[in-house]
Design a protein around this motif. Structure first.
Motif, PDB file in Angstrom:
ATOM      1  N   GLN A 113       0.863  -1.178   0.000  1.00 12.52           N
ATOM      2  CA  GLN A 113       0.000   0.000   0.000  1.00 12.52           C
ATOM      3  C   GLN A 113       0.899   1.226   0.000  1.00 12.52           C
ATOM      4  O   GLN A 113       2.123   1.097   0.071  1.00 12.52           O
ATOM      5  CB  GLN A 113      -0.911  -0.009   1.238  1.00 12.52           C
ATOM      6  CG  GLN A 113      -1.886  -1.165   1.285  1.00 12.52           C
ATOM      7  CD  GLN A 113      -2.894  -1.137   0.137  1.00 12.52           C
ATOM      8  OE1 GLN A 113      -3.401  -0.095  -0.224  1.00 12.52           O
ATOM      9  NE2 GLN A 113      -3.162  -2.298  -0.437  1.00 12.52           N
ATOM     10  N   LYS A 133      -3.840 -17.376   2.220  1.00  8.71           N
ATOM     11  CA  LYS A 133      -3.591 -16.579   3.433  1.00  8.71           C
ATOM     12  C   LYS A 133      -3.404 -15.102   3.077  1.00  8.71           C
ATOM     13  O   LYS A 133      -3.883 -14.219   3.778  1.00  8.71           O
ATOM     14  CB  LYS A 133      -2.368 -17.112   4.172  1.00  8.71           C
ATOM     15  CG  LYS A 133      -2.579 -18.490   4.798  1.00  8.71           C
ATOM     16  CD  LYS A 133      -1.302 -18.984   5.430  1.00  8.71           C
ATOM     17  CE  LYS A 133      -1.329 -20.356   6.007  1.00  8.71           C
ATOM     18  NZ  LYS A 133      -2.482 -21.164   6.009  1.00  8.71           N
ATOM     19  N   LYS A 134      -2.735 -14.858   1.980  1.00  6.76           N
ATOM     20  CA  LYS A 134      -2.541 -13.474   1.526  1.00  6.76           C
ATOM     21  C   LYS A 134      -3.889 -12.829   1.230  1.00  6.76           C
ATOM     22  O   LYS A 134      -4.151 -11.699   1.639  1.00  6.76           O
ATOM     23  CB  LYS A 134      -1.647 -13.444   0.286  1.00  6.76           C
ATOM     24  CG  LYS A 134      -1.488 -12.061  -0.302  1.00  6.76           C
ATOM     25  CD  LYS A 134      -0.648 -12.088  -1.564  1.00  6.76           C
ATOM     26  CE  LYS A 134      -0.596 -10.726  -2.224  1.00  6.76           C
ATOM     27  NZ  LYS A 134       0.243 -10.727  -3.434  1.00  6.76           N
ATOM     28  N   GLN A 135      -4.751 -13.539   0.516  1.00  6.74           N
ATOM     29  CA  GLN A 135      -6.056 -12.978   0.171  1.00  6.74           C
ATOM     30  C   GLN A 135      -6.883 -12.699   1.421  1.00  6.74           C
ATOM     31  O   GLN A 135      -7.564 -11.678   1.515  1.00  6.74           O
ATOM     32  CB  GLN A 135      -6.823 -13.910  -0.773  1.00  6.74           C
ATOM     33  CG  GLN A 135      -8.059 -13.267  -1.360  1.00  6.74           C
ATOM     34  CD  GLN A 135      -7.763 -11.955  -2.071  1.00  6.74           C
ATOM     35  OE1 GLN A 135      -6.910 -11.882  -2.940  1.00  6.74           O
ATOM     36  NE2 GLN A 135      -8.452 -10.891  -1.682  1.00  6.74           N
ATOM     37  N   THR A 136      -6.809 -13.575   2.410  1.00  3.71           N
ATOM     38  CA  THR A 136      -7.499 -13.352   3.678  1.00  3.71           C
ATOM     39  C   THR A 136      -6.996 -12.077   4.346  1.00  3.71           C
ATOM     40  O   THR A 136      -7.783 -11.259   4.835  1.00  3.71           O
ATOM     41  CB  THR A 136      -7.287 -14.563   4.620  1.00  3.71           C
ATOM     42  OG1 THR A 136      -7.803 -15.737   3.984  1.00  3.71           O
ATOM     43  CG2 THR A 136      -7.970 -14.357   5.955  1.00  3.71           C
ATOM     44  N   VAL A 138      -5.473  -9.504   2.854  1.00  2.00           N
ATOM     45  CA  VAL A 138      -5.880  -8.361   2.020  1.00  2.00           C
ATOM     46  C   VAL A 138      -7.324  -7.977   2.342  1.00  2.00           C
ATOM     47  O   VAL A 138      -7.643  -6.796   2.517  1.00  2.00           O
ATOM     48  CB  VAL A 138      -5.724  -8.683   0.515  1.00  2.00           C
ATOM     49  CG1 VAL A 138      -6.447  -7.665  -0.356  1.00  2.00           C
ATOM     50  CG2 VAL A 138      -4.259  -8.753   0.131  1.00  2.00           C
ATOM     51  N   ASN A 139      -8.191  -8.973   2.444  1.00  2.00           N
ATOM     52  CA  ASN A 139      -9.599  -8.707   2.775  1.00  2.00           C
ATOM     53  C   ASN A 139      -9.728  -8.054   4.145  1.00  2.00           C
ATOM     54  O   ASN A 139     -10.484  -7.102   4.318  1.00  2.00           O
ATOM     55  CB  ASN A 139     -10.416  -9.998   2.723  1.00  2.00           C
ATOM     56  CG  ASN A 139     -10.524 -10.565   1.331  1.00  2.00           C
ATOM     57  OD1 ASN A 139     -10.288  -9.879   0.335  1.00  2.00           O
ATOM     58  ND2 ASN A 139     -10.852 -11.838   1.246  1.00  2.00           N
ATOM     59  N   LEU A 140      -8.988  -8.555   5.116  1.00  2.00           N
ATOM     60  CA  LEU A 140      -9.019  -7.999   6.465  1.00  2.00           C
ATOM     61  C   LEU A 140      -8.533  -6.545   6.465  1.00  2.00           C
ATOM     62  O   LEU A 140      -9.155  -5.669   7.081  1.00  2.00           O
ATOM     63  CB  LEU A 140      -8.150  -8.851   7.403  1.00  2.00           C
ATOM     64  CG  LEU A 140      -8.033  -8.370   8.849  1.00  2.00           C
ATOM     65  CD1 LEU A 140      -9.388  -8.502   9.544  1.00  2.00           C
ATOM     66  CD2 LEU A 140      -6.990  -9.180   9.577  1.00  2.00           C
ATOM     67  N   SER A 142      -8.475  -4.418   3.974  1.00  2.00           N
ATOM     68  CA  SER A 142      -9.371  -3.527   3.243  1.00  2.00           C
ATOM     69  C   SER A 142     -10.621  -3.201   4.067  1.00  2.00           C
ATOM     70  O   SER A 142     -11.158  -2.107   3.968  1.00  2.00           O
ATOM     71  CB  SER A 142      -9.750  -4.105   1.874  1.00  2.00           C
ATOM     72  OG  SER A 142     -10.456  -5.311   2.020  1.00  2.00           O
ATOM     73  N   LYS A 143     -11.057  -4.115   4.921  1.00  2.00           N
ATOM     74  CA  LYS A 143     -12.182  -3.831   5.826  1.00  2.00           C
ATOM     75  C   LYS A 143     -11.803  -2.780   6.851  1.00  2.00           C
ATOM     76  O   LYS A 143     -12.580  -1.922   7.186  1.00  2.00           O
ATOM     77  CB  LYS A 143     -12.639  -5.111   6.537  1.00  2.00           C
ATOM     78  CG  LYS A 143     -13.388  -6.081   5.666  1.00  2.00           C
ATOM     79  CD  LYS A 143     -13.743  -7.327   6.437  1.00  2.00           C
ATOM     80  CE  LYS A 143     -14.361  -8.361   5.501  1.00  2.00           C
ATOM     81  NZ  LYS A 143     -14.606  -9.625   6.175  1.00  2.00           N
ATOM     82  N   LYS A 144     -10.572  -2.854   7.350  1.00  2.00           N
ATOM     83  CA  LYS A 144     -10.107  -1.882   8.359  1.00  2.00           C
ATOM     84  C   LYS A 144      -9.942  -0.496   7.762  1.00  2.00           C
ATOM     85  O   LYS A 144     -10.018   0.492   8.477  1.00  2.00           O
ATOM     86  CB  LYS A 144      -8.786  -2.349   8.968  1.00  2.00           C
ATOM     87  CG  LYS A 144      -8.959  -3.594   9.810  1.00  2.00           C
ATOM     88  CD  LYS A 144      -7.883  -3.659  10.854  1.00  2.00           C
ATOM     89  CE  LYS A 144      -8.134  -4.860  11.715  1.00  2.00           C
ATOM     90  NZ  LYS A 144      -8.379  -4.543  13.074  1.00  2.00           N
ATOM     91  N   LYS A 146     -11.887   0.906   5.579  1.00  2.00           N
ATOM     92  CA  LYS A 146     -13.188   1.492   5.208  1.00  2.00           C
ATOM     93  C   LYS A 146     -13.832   2.183   6.372  1.00  2.00           C
ATOM     94  O   LYS A 146     -13.556   2.077   7.474  1.00  2.00           O
ATOM     95  CB  LYS A 146     -14.118   0.411   4.660  1.00  2.00           C
ATOM     96  CG  LYS A 146     -13.637  -0.070   3.314  1.00  2.00           C
ATOM     97  CD  LYS A 146     -14.581  -1.096   2.776  1.00  2.00           C
ATOM     98  CE  LYS A 146     -14.077  -1.593   1.430  1.00  2.00           C
ATOM     99  NZ  LYS A 146     -14.932  -2.531   0.820  1.00  2.00           N
TER     100      LYS A 146
END
Length: 146
Positions: A113, A133-136, A138-140, A142-144, A146
């Motif tokens: 980032q 694990k990387k995708q998990t 990244v999702n976590l 991106s939620k933080k 927002k």
């Protein structure tokens, strides 16, 4: 293993291979401003779209790596990759993409980032599982944000 980030600006990187793995490595190295020379009998068409690379259509010989700082053995032949490792000098760092035990280093998966970079590694044992694990992560993240 010792994690490190390398400044590749102006460094000579030689990649032996013209397939999918070589393409992925080349794209990442170009982002880091490395000077990439690729050697292979054939190349995927995507290589022709890359700038700041030198493509040498040839089979591997030890002469091709003599000036390299980093070497990536990305052929589909374990025998050729092993020969590349054998031909490298002690001061050259080699990544054998077919046999991690022959490698001086491996690449890490990254999440980048504007203000941080997170590097992830499975120590070369399970890159496919690491992708999940990387995708998990990244999702976590991106939620933080927002």
């Amino acid at each position: 293993m010792y994690p490190v980030m390398l400044n590749l600006t102006g460094k000579k990187i030689v990649i032996i291979g013209g397939g999918r793995i070589a393409l992925r490595k080349t794209v990442e190295i170009l982002k880091a401003h490395g000077q990439v020379t690729l050697v292979a009998p054939t190349f995927l068409p995507e290589f022709n779209e890359l700038v700041n690379t030198t493509l040498i259509t040839a089979t591997y010989t030890a002469e091709r790596i003599k000036e390299a700082h980093l070497i990536f053995a990305c052929t589909d032949s374990k025998t050729i990759n092993q020969q590349i490792v054998k031909d490298a000098k002690a001061y050259q760092w080699v990544n054998d993409c077919s046999q991690k035990e022959n490698s001086d280093f491996y690449n890490m998966s990254t999440i980048e980032q504007e203000d941080y970079l997170i590097a992830l590694s499975s120590y070369g044992t399970d890159p496919a599982a690491l992708k999940g694990k990387k995708q998990t992560l990244v999702n976590l993240l991106s939620k933080k944000n927002k």
